[in-house]
Design an enzyme around this catalytic site. Structure first.
Site, PDB file in Angstrom:
ATOM      1  N   SER A  83       5.446  21.069  15.698  1.00  0.00           N
ATOM      2  CA  SER A  83       6.205  21.791  16.282  1.00  0.00           C
ATOM      3  C   SER A  83       7.481  20.902  16.747  1.00  0.00           C
ATOM      4  O   SER A  83       7.247  19.697  17.067  1.00  0.00           O
ATOM      5  CB  SER A  83       5.744  22.465  17.354  1.00  0.00           C
ATOM      6  OG  SER A  83       6.807  23.187  18.506  1.00  0.00           O
ATOM      7  N   TYR A 130       0.638  23.168  25.994  1.00  0.00           N
ATOM      8  CA  TYR A 130       0.566  23.443  24.416  1.00  0.00           C
ATOM      9  C   TYR A 130       1.416  22.385  23.823  1.00  0.00           C
ATOM     10  O   TYR A 130       0.881  21.870  22.714  1.00  0.00           O
ATOM     11  CB  TYR A 130       1.435  24.542  24.118  1.00  0.00           C
ATOM     12  CG  TYR A 130       1.665  25.039  23.127  1.00  0.00           C
ATOM     13  CD1 TYR A 130       0.825  25.543  21.898  1.00  0.00           C
ATOM     14  CD2 TYR A 130       3.096  24.719  22.378  1.00  0.00           C
ATOM     15  CE1 TYR A 130       1.233  25.731  20.705  1.00  0.00           C
ATOM     16  CE2 TYR A 130       3.298  24.971  20.952  1.00  0.00           C
ATOM     17  CZ  TYR A 130       2.598  25.385  20.282  1.00  0.00           C
ATOM     18  OH  TYR A 130       2.774  25.486  18.931  1.00  0.00           O
ATOM     19  N   LYS A 154      -0.040  19.431  20.627  1.00  0.00           N
ATOM     20  CA  LYS A 154       1.014  19.236  19.293  1.00  0.00           C
ATOM     21  C   LYS A 154       0.841  17.740  18.969  1.00  0.00           C
ATOM     22  O   LYS A 154       0.736  17.092  18.099  1.00  0.00           O
ATOM     23  CB  LYS A 154       2.076  19.938  19.131  1.00  0.00           C
ATOM     24  CG  LYS A 154       2.033  21.286  18.990  1.00  0.00           C
ATOM     25  CD  LYS A 154       1.275  21.665  17.902  1.00  0.00           C
ATOM     26  CE  LYS A 154       0.847  23.221  17.662  1.00  0.00           C
ATOM     27  NZ  LYS A 154      -0.179  23.676  16.799  1.00  0.00           N
TER      28      LYS A 154
HETATM   29  P1  NAD Z   1      -0.707  33.050  15.306  1.00  0.00           P
HETATM   30  O1  NAD Z   1      -1.449  32.941  16.517  1.00  0.00           O
HETATM   31  O2  NAD Z   1      -0.037  34.373  14.863  1.00  0.00           O
HETATM   32  O3  NAD Z   1      -1.714  32.347  14.160  1.00  0.00           O
HETATM   33  C1  NAD Z   1      -2.770  31.569  14.543  1.00  0.00           C
HETATM   34  C2  NAD Z   1      -3.903  32.317  13.906  1.00  0.00           C
HETATM   35  O4  NAD Z   1      -5.044  31.205  14.157  1.00  0.00           O
HETATM   36  C3  NAD Z   1      -4.286  33.495  14.554  1.00  0.00           C
HETATM   37  O5  NAD Z   1      -4.644  34.494  13.426  1.00  0.00           O
HETATM   38  C4  NAD Z   1      -5.745  33.425  15.507  1.00  0.00           C
HETATM   39  O6  NAD Z   1      -6.481  34.547  15.242  1.00  0.00           O
HETATM   40  C5  NAD Z   1      -6.150  31.943  14.700  1.00  0.00           C
HETATM   41  N1  NAD Z   1      -7.062  31.105  15.435  1.00  0.00           N
HETATM   42  C6  NAD Z   1      -6.638  30.689  16.657  1.00  0.00           C
HETATM   43  N2  NAD Z   1      -7.995  29.907  17.019  1.00  0.00           N
HETATM   44  C7  NAD Z   1      -8.755  30.046  16.272  1.00  0.00           C
HETATM   45  C8  NAD Z   1     -10.098  29.483  16.037  1.00  0.00           C
HETATM   46  N3  NAD Z   1     -10.623  28.714  16.820  1.00  0.00           N
HETATM   47  N4  NAD Z   1     -10.728  29.857  14.842  1.00  0.00           N
HETATM   48  C9  NAD Z   1     -10.322  30.602  13.972  1.00  0.00           C
HETATM   49  N5  NAD Z   1      -8.944  31.079  14.059  1.00  0.00           N
HETATM   50  C10 NAD Z   1      -8.371  30.701  15.177  1.00  0.00           C
HETATM   51  O7  NAD Z   1       0.453  31.749  15.477  1.00  0.00           O
HETATM   52  P2  NAD Z   1       1.563  31.365  14.391  1.00  0.00           P
HETATM   53  O8  NAD Z   1       2.987  31.861  15.028  1.00  0.00           O
HETATM   54  O9  NAD Z   1       1.149  31.849  13.147  1.00  0.00           O
HETATM   55  O10 NAD Z   1       1.213  29.794  14.361  1.00  0.00           O
HETATM   56  C11 NAD Z   1       0.621  29.051  13.585  1.00  0.00           C
HETATM   57  C12 NAD Z   1       0.477  27.670  13.999  1.00  0.00           C
HETATM   58  O11 NAD Z   1       1.888  27.093  14.027  1.00  0.00           O
HETATM   59  C13 NAD Z   1      -0.009  27.208  15.456  1.00  0.00           C
HETATM   60  O12 NAD Z   1      -0.631  26.019  15.325  1.00  0.00           O
HETATM   61  C14 NAD Z   1       1.277  27.270  16.197  1.00  0.00           C
HETATM   62  O13 NAD Z   1       1.049  26.343  17.432  1.00  0.00           O
HETATM   63  C15 NAD Z   1       2.175  26.533  15.115  1.00  0.00           C
HETATM   64  N6  NAD Z   1       3.736  26.628  15.872  1.00  0.00           N
HETATM   65  C16 NAD Z   1       4.124  27.718  15.913  1.00  0.00           C
HETATM   66  C17 NAD Z   1       5.407  28.085  16.062  1.00  0.00           C
HETATM   67  C18 NAD Z   1       5.897  29.783  16.528  1.00  0.00           C
HETATM   68  O14 NAD Z   1       7.028  29.939  17.116  1.00  0.00           O
HETATM   69  N7  NAD Z   1       5.291  30.533  15.933  1.00  0.00           N
HETATM   70  C19 NAD Z   1       6.390  27.037  16.349  1.00  0.00           C
HETATM   71  C20 NAD Z   1       5.625  25.996  16.132  1.00  0.00           C
HETATM   72  C21 NAD Z   1       4.533  25.680  15.674  1.00  0.00           C
HETATM   73  C1  WQD Z   2      14.502  30.663  22.001  1.00  0.00           C
HETATM   74  C2  WQD Z   2      15.865  30.827  23.229  1.00  0.00           C
HETATM   75  C3  WQD Z   2      15.332  30.823  25.546  1.00  0.00           C
HETATM   76  C4  WQD Z   2      13.492  34.934  25.563  1.00  0.00           C
HETATM   77  C5  WQD Z   2       9.188  28.195  22.093  1.00  0.00           C
HETATM   78  C6  WQD Z   2       8.195  27.172  22.311  1.00  0.00           C
HETATM   79  C7  WQD Z   2       7.876  26.102  21.034  1.00  0.00           C
HETATM   80  C8  WQD Z   2       7.887  26.903  19.658  1.00  0.00           C
HETATM   81  C9  WQD Z   2       8.926  28.015  19.760  1.00  0.00           C
HETATM   82  C10 WQD Z   2       5.463  26.890  19.202  1.00  0.00           C
HETATM   83  C11 WQD Z   2      15.685  29.947  24.339  1.00  0.00           C
HETATM   84  C12 WQD Z   2      16.009  32.020  25.043  1.00  0.00           C
HETATM   85  C13 WQD Z   2      14.159  33.683  25.217  1.00  0.00           C
HETATM   86  C14 WQD Z   2      14.368  35.673  26.734  1.00  0.00           C
HETATM   87  C15 WQD Z   2      16.015  34.317  26.338  1.00  0.00           C
HETATM   88  N1  WQD Z   2       6.267  27.485  19.735  1.00  0.00           N
HETATM   89  N2  WQD Z   2      15.486  33.297  25.523  1.00  0.00           N
HETATM   90  N3  WQD Z   2      15.700  35.255  26.935  1.00  0.00           N
HETATM   91  O1  WQD Z   2      11.570  28.233  23.921  1.00  0.00           O
HETATM   92  O2  WQD Z   2      12.792  27.587  21.831  1.00  0.00           O
HETATM   93  O3  WQD Z   2      10.295  27.698  21.854  1.00  0.00           O
HETATM   94  O4  WQD Z   2       8.755  29.037  20.604  1.00  0.00           O
HETATM   95  O5  WQD Z   2       5.368  25.673  18.852  1.00  0.00           O
HETATM   96  O6  WQD Z   2       7.018  25.282  21.157  1.00  0.00           O
HETATM   97  O7  WQD Z   2       8.388  26.581  23.456  1.00  0.00           O
HETATM   98  O8  WQD Z   2      11.601  29.700  21.785  1.00  0.00           O
HETATM   99  O9  WQD Z   2      11.886  32.003  21.435  1.00  0.00           O
HETATM  100  O10 WQD Z   2      11.032  31.470  23.481  1.00  0.00           O
HETATM  101  O11 WQD Z   2      13.357  30.913  23.082  1.00  0.00           O
HETATM  102  O12 WQD Z   2      17.263  33.791  26.832  1.00  0.00           O
HETATM  103  O13 WQD Z   2      13.807  36.532  26.939  1.00  0.00           O
HETATM  104  O14 WQD Z   2      15.807  31.924  23.783  1.00  0.00           O
HETATM  105  O15 WQD Z   2      15.839  30.536  26.697  1.00  0.00           O
HETATM  106  O16 WQD Z   2      16.901  29.166  24.582  1.00  0.00           O
HETATM  107  P1  WQD Z   2      11.429  28.432  22.257  1.00  0.00           P
HETATM  108  P2  WQD Z   2      11.956  30.988  22.365  1.00  0.00           P
END
Ligand code: NAD
Ligand code: WQD
Length: 330
Positions: A126, A151, A155
């Site tokens: 991330s 969290y 990462k």
């Molecule tokens: P998500 O929660 O939709 O998907 C994660 C999946 O993993 C889920 O289906 C959950 O059931 C499964 N899971 C979790 N722990 C498990 C375990 N121990 N065994 C088996 N299954 C398990 O999340 P996502 O948004 O699809 O994110 C996927 C990956 O990307 C994650 O590692 C997350 O940290 C990373 N990521 C997400 C974002 C975001 O904003 N969505 C941003 C950056 C990184």
């Molecule tokens: C986006 C922007 C808020 C909600 C998070 C995690 C990051 C990654 C992605 C996994 C920001 C603003 C939001 C609201 C708002 N996840 N906002 N009102 O914070 O960039 O990242 O998700 O890895 O690790 O920290 O994403 O969608 O929460 O926010 O004004 O009700 O929207 O301040 O500027 P963020 P977000």
């Protein structure tokens, strides 16, 4: 038949990636215990690809259960590791839960890979690893700052674990994934109430929330609201296919930013949703949110050069698909 193990493949980004892998002629095998998603996504994948998908209802932190998956599946080209918890705020309340699952699942997966001679892994990292970068757009050489949450720390630590392991790895540092598949058959089925911007906007649009509070309009940005790099989840999914091709042909440890390179403010994102969907979103300005960084967006030159990947979808298309998903999800 190139088999790829996809942990967390029933989740938001995982399900979109499974669809793209099939379109690129891979055979994805999903491992997911559905702890933060719904069977709806598995069914949605099957409707999109018009066939059954192989999946194991297995906890990735359970070594003996994972041993069985590897034994049953036999030779695999690589793994894509999505399985992790992702709620930033919950990680502050309960850090141990995040260390156990996010690092525990990677540890078990790396052990199984080594024991079964599977060499290639793509890891869901991330942009949170950078904290607030000194230089924008941020590139992959920027230092990791002190993590803003447990969290984020997981990462950073998982990327370190990958560097110390003997596998070939690609860490994909996602910026802010948004939107859904154009069929609206798969999407984010997280158990928690959403805390990300776009799902909150769609909840306001459908009437689940009265309004969205913008977290601060006194930042040093053109309109005072925070800036992020919103990437369409289908584009993001495609980057995994490119990364797998790359790993099959290259060795070593790699990290790539996966973003559009375009910085979008909170107000711009709300306007984009309103204009594309012809809806009005009720919002108010509130105080800053703890831990929010002012702005971050990607320098994505490296991923373009090495993987031949770049974002193709627009924010407008992401906003349309996000709204479709909100209307159709169960
Ligand atoms: P998500 O929660 O939709 O998907 C994660 C999946 O993993 C889920 O289906 C959950 O059931 C499964 N899971 C979790 N722990 C498990 C375990 N121990 N065994 C088996 N299954 C398990 O999340 P996502 O948004 O699809 O994110 C996927 C990956 O990307 C994650 O590692 C997350 O940290 C990373 N990521 C997400 C974002 C975001 O904003 N969505 C941003 C950056 C990184
Ligand atoms: C986006 C922007 C808020 C909600 C998070 C995690 C990051 C990654 C992605 C996994 C920001 C603003 C939001 C609201 C708002 N996840 N906002 N009102 O914070 O960039 O990242 O998700 O890895 O690790 O920290 O994403 O969608 O929460 O926010 O004004 O009700 O929207 O301040 O500027 P963020 P977000």
């Amino acid at each position: 038949m190139k088999k790829i193990l996809v942990t967390g493949g029933a989740g938001y980004i995982g399900s979109h990636t499974v669809v793209e892998l099939i379109e690129a002629d891979y055979t994805p095998i999903i491992v997911d215990n559905l702890c933060n998603t719904s069977i709806q996504n598995i069914q949605g994948i099957e409707k999109i690809i018009d066939k059954k998908i192989k999946w194991h209802n297995t906890d990735c932190t359970d070594k003996s259960a994972m041993d069985k998956v590897f034994a049953e599946e036999g030779r695999m080209e690589g793994a894509i590791h999505f399985a992790a918890y992702k709620a930033v705020e919950e990680s502050v309340q309960n850090p141990q839960k995040y260390y156990d699952n996010n690092m525990g699942s990677l540890k078990v997966l790396l052990q199984c890979m080594q024991e079964n001679n599977v060499k290639n892994i793509i890891f869901s990292s991330s942009c949170t690893v950078y904290g607030m970068p000194d230089v924008l757009p941020v590139d992959e050489n920027a230092p990791f700052k002190k993590a803003e949450s447990p969290y984020g720390e997981t990462k950073q630590l998982c990327e370190k674990m990958l560097k110390e392991d003997s596998c070939n790895s690609v860490a994909l540092r996602y910026f802010n994934p948004v939107g859904s598949h154009s069929t609206a058959l798969i999407g984010d089925c997280s158990a928690d109430r959403p805390s990300n911007l776009v799902p909150i906007i769609t909840e306001v649009a459908i009437g689940k929330r009265e309004k969205i509070t913008i977290f601060g309009n006194d930042y040093k940005t053109p309109d005072g609201t925070c800036i992020r790099d919103y990437i369409h989840v289908v584009d993001l999914a495609k980057s995994h296919v490119k990364a797998m091709e790359f790993l099959i042909n290259n060795t070593g440890k790699h990290a790539f930013n996966v973003g559009t390179g375009i910085g979008v403010s909170v107000l711009d994102a709300i306007k984009a949703f309103e204009q594309t969907n012809k809806l009005s979103i009720n919002y108010s300005i509130g105080p800053r949110r703890d831990g929010d960084i002012e702005q971050i967006y990607a320098n994505s030159n490296l991923v373009k050069e090495k993987l031949g990947w770049e974002a193709k979808e627009t924010l407008e298309k992401a906003m349309i698909s996000a709204w479709e998903w909100e209307k159709l999800k169960e």
